[in-house]
Motif scaffolding. Structure first.
Motif, PDB file in Angstrom:
ATOM      1  N   PRO A  44       0.840  -1.216   0.000  1.00 16.78           N
ATOM      2  CA  PRO A  44       0.000   0.000   0.000  1.00 16.78           C
ATOM      3  C   PRO A  44       0.865   1.253   0.000  1.00 16.78           C
ATOM      4  CG  PRO A  44       0.103  -0.888   2.212  1.00 16.78           C
ATOM      5  CD  PRO A  44       0.880  -1.855   1.341  1.00 16.78           C
ATOM      6  N   LEU A  45       1.542   1.502  -1.107  1.00 15.42           N
ATOM      7  CA  LEU A  45       2.431   2.662  -1.178  1.00 15.42           C
ATOM      8  C   LEU A  45       1.653   3.970  -1.101  1.00 15.42           C
ATOM      9  CD1 LEU A  45       4.797   1.496  -4.084  1.00 15.42           C
ATOM     10  CD2 LEU A  45       5.116   1.202  -1.607  1.00 15.42           C
ATOM     11  N   TYR A  46       0.448   3.973  -1.679  1.00 10.54           N
ATOM     12  CA  TYR A  46      -0.346   5.195  -1.757  1.00 10.54           C
ATOM     13  C   TYR A  46      -1.779   4.932  -1.303  1.00 10.54           C
ATOM     14  CZ  TYR A  46       3.461   6.800  -4.756  1.00 10.54           C
ATOM     15  OH  TYR A  46       4.694   7.139  -5.245  1.00 10.54           O
ATOM     16  N   ALA A  47      -2.370   5.955  -0.714  1.00  6.86           N
ATOM     17  CA  ALA A  47      -3.805   5.983  -0.470  1.00  6.86           C
ATOM     18  C   ALA A  47      -4.281   7.371  -0.876  1.00  6.86           C
ATOM     19  CB  ALA A  47      -4.123   5.716   0.995  1.00  6.86           C
ATOM     20  N   TRP A  48      -5.523   7.472  -1.262  1.00  8.39           N
ATOM     21  CA  TRP A  48      -6.043   8.770  -1.700  1.00  8.39           C
ATOM     22  C   TRP A  48      -7.482   8.912  -1.246  1.00  8.39           C
ATOM     23  CZ3 TRP A  48      -4.187   4.835  -4.646  1.00  8.39           C
ATOM     24  CH2 TRP A  48      -5.128   4.065  -5.335  1.00  8.39           C
ATOM     25  N   ARG A  49      -7.836  10.156  -1.031  1.00  5.44           N
ATOM     26  CA  ARG A  49      -9.209  10.485  -0.661  1.00  5.44           C
ATOM     27  C   ARG A  49      -9.656  11.659  -1.521  1.00  5.44           C
ATOM     28  NH1 ARG A  49     -10.542  11.493   5.297  1.00  5.44           N
ATOM     29  NH2 ARG A  49      -9.450  13.426   4.788  1.00  5.44           N
ATOM     30  N   PHE A  50     -10.950  11.750  -1.753  1.00 10.14           N
ATOM     31  CA  PHE A  50     -11.530  12.867  -2.482  1.00 10.14           C
ATOM     32  C   PHE A  50     -12.192  13.810  -1.473  1.00 10.14           C
ATOM     33  CE2 PHE A  50     -12.251   9.454  -5.892  1.00 10.14           C
ATOM     34  CZ  PHE A  50     -10.946   9.579  -6.326  1.00 10.14           C
ATOM     35  N   LEU A  51     -11.833  15.072  -1.554  1.00 11.45           N
ATOM     36  CA  LEU A  51     -12.397  16.099  -0.687  1.00 11.45           C
ATOM     37  C   LEU A  51     -13.100  17.152  -1.530  1.00 11.45           C
ATOM     38  CD1 LEU A  51      -9.308  16.783   1.644  1.00 11.45           C
ATOM     39  CD2 LEU A  51     -11.085  15.030   1.927  1.00 11.45           C
ATOM     40  N   THR A  52     -14.050  17.827  -0.946  1.00 14.07           N
ATOM     41  CA  THR A  52     -14.646  19.012  -1.556  1.00 14.07           C
ATOM     42  C   THR A  52     -14.666  20.106  -0.495  1.00 14.07           C
ATOM     43  OG1 THR A  52     -16.913  18.350  -0.978  1.00 14.07           O
ATOM     44  CG2 THR A  52     -16.075  17.664  -3.143  1.00 14.07           C
ATOM     45  N   PRO A  53     -14.809  21.360  -0.901  1.00 11.48           N
ATOM     46  CA  PRO A  53     -14.755  22.442   0.090  1.00 11.48           C
ATOM     47  C   PRO A  53     -15.741  22.278   1.230  1.00 11.48           C
ATOM     48  CG  PRO A  53     -14.548  23.353  -2.115  1.00 11.48           C
ATOM     49  CD  PRO A  53     -14.874  21.891  -2.285  1.00 11.48           C
TER      50      PRO A  53
END
Length: 314
Positions: A44-53
């Protein structure tokens, strides 16, 4: 899409800040290379999340709806990637500026992708930095923000600030980061997975006298996966001796030419296993193995399971 709660201490968490009218292409070119790096490395080198304002769903320029993981003020990670794309001038008001300045205190690195550079510059977060933006906006960007050194580059890394010129360049940027943080061989494998040979060439080798020979050797390898050549012949076609090629490939990839060649062949095999219904014997032939048994042994060593097992597991 990944949840940060399942990551290890070594995982780099990248949060992507999306606005209405973001570019699907830019988003895919940002997260898909990271997904591929995780898959190929089996870590698991990377993880990502999506954010909005505000934590509300947003729609891309083509109508794709994305429900975010959280709102911007709750985000924390190794990097925040700001991705507005279209309609960015409507987003540069005081509320966005304040939110981005606050985020700069929580994230060690801020990245502006596509037109995200404009929002970072408007918030004063690119003052004194070198930066780029989508080239359609380059002249206006330079005139509007004279405190930023504007460059016509695909992407620019300047300390704690990263900027990128568009969707296609986003792939090259992430590929560069993968190579920088986890080795050029993994970056080459990711590029091969997406059939982006030009990207592989541009990021496969470090600057220096050996770049041309290494890139030529990689091109020869990619063109001869079905009928592998000897390393001596690859070196000859690359315009150097075998010893020189071995030295320069170790410098570029921290691996021997044999290892690089084998990884390219096995990654092609993995792609054929997962994306086609070809029998393993046919895949072995297409990847330069004498028979299915030889491929299966090498495949299991590299990926932890046999081709048929990977196919059965989807």
């Amino acid at each position: 899409m990944q949840d940060r709660t399942n990551t290890s201490a070594q995982t780099q968490v990248y949060d992507v800040l999306l606005f209405d009218n973001f570019s699907n292409h830019c988003l895919a070119n940002t997260v898909e290379p990271m997904r591929a790096a995780n898959m190929l490395s089996r870590q698991p080198l990377y993880a990502w999340r999506f954010l909005t304002p505000d934590g509300a769903a947003v729609h891309s320029s083509s109508g794709l709806q994305v429900a975010p993981h959280d709102r911007l003020d709750a985000g924390r990670g190794a990097m925040l990637l700001v991705m507005p794309s279209y309609g960015f001038r409507d987003l540069e008001g005081w509320a966005t500026q304040r939110a981005l300045r606050a985020a700069a205190r929580r994230y060690p690195v801020l990245a502006g992708l596509d037109t995200g550079s404009w929002l970072l510059a408007r918030a004063g977060l690119l003052d004194g930095h070198r930066a780029t933006i989508h080239w359609e906006e380059l002249t206006r960007f330079a005139e509007t923000f004279p405190q930023v050194e504007t460059l016509r580059e695909r992407f620019v890394l300047d300390g704690a600030r990263i900027t990128c010129s568009g969707a296609m360049a986003a792939f090259d940027l992430i590929l560069h980061l993968i190579g920088r943080d986890h080795g050029q061989l993994l970056a080459l494998e990711v590029a091969q997975l997406f059939m982006t040979r030009d990207s592989a060439r541009s990021h496969a080798a470090p600057a220096g006298g050996g770049t041309r020979q290494v890139n030529r050797a990689v091109m020869v390898m990619q063109d001869t996966l079905e009928q592998p050549l000897t390393i001596a012949e690859i070196a000859r076609r690359a315009g150097c001796t075998q010893k020189t090629l071995e030295t320069r490939m170790r410098a570029a990839f921290d691996a021997t030419p044999q290892t690089v060649y084998r990884r390219l062949r096995l990654n092609l095999a993995r792609k054929l296993v997962t994306e086609t219904d070809l029998p393993v014997s046919e895949i072995a032939t297409r990847c330069g193995y004498d028979n299915a048994s030889a491929l299966t042994r090498a495949f299991r060593t590299r990926f932890g399971q046999a081709p048929r097992g990977l196919r059965a597991n989807g």
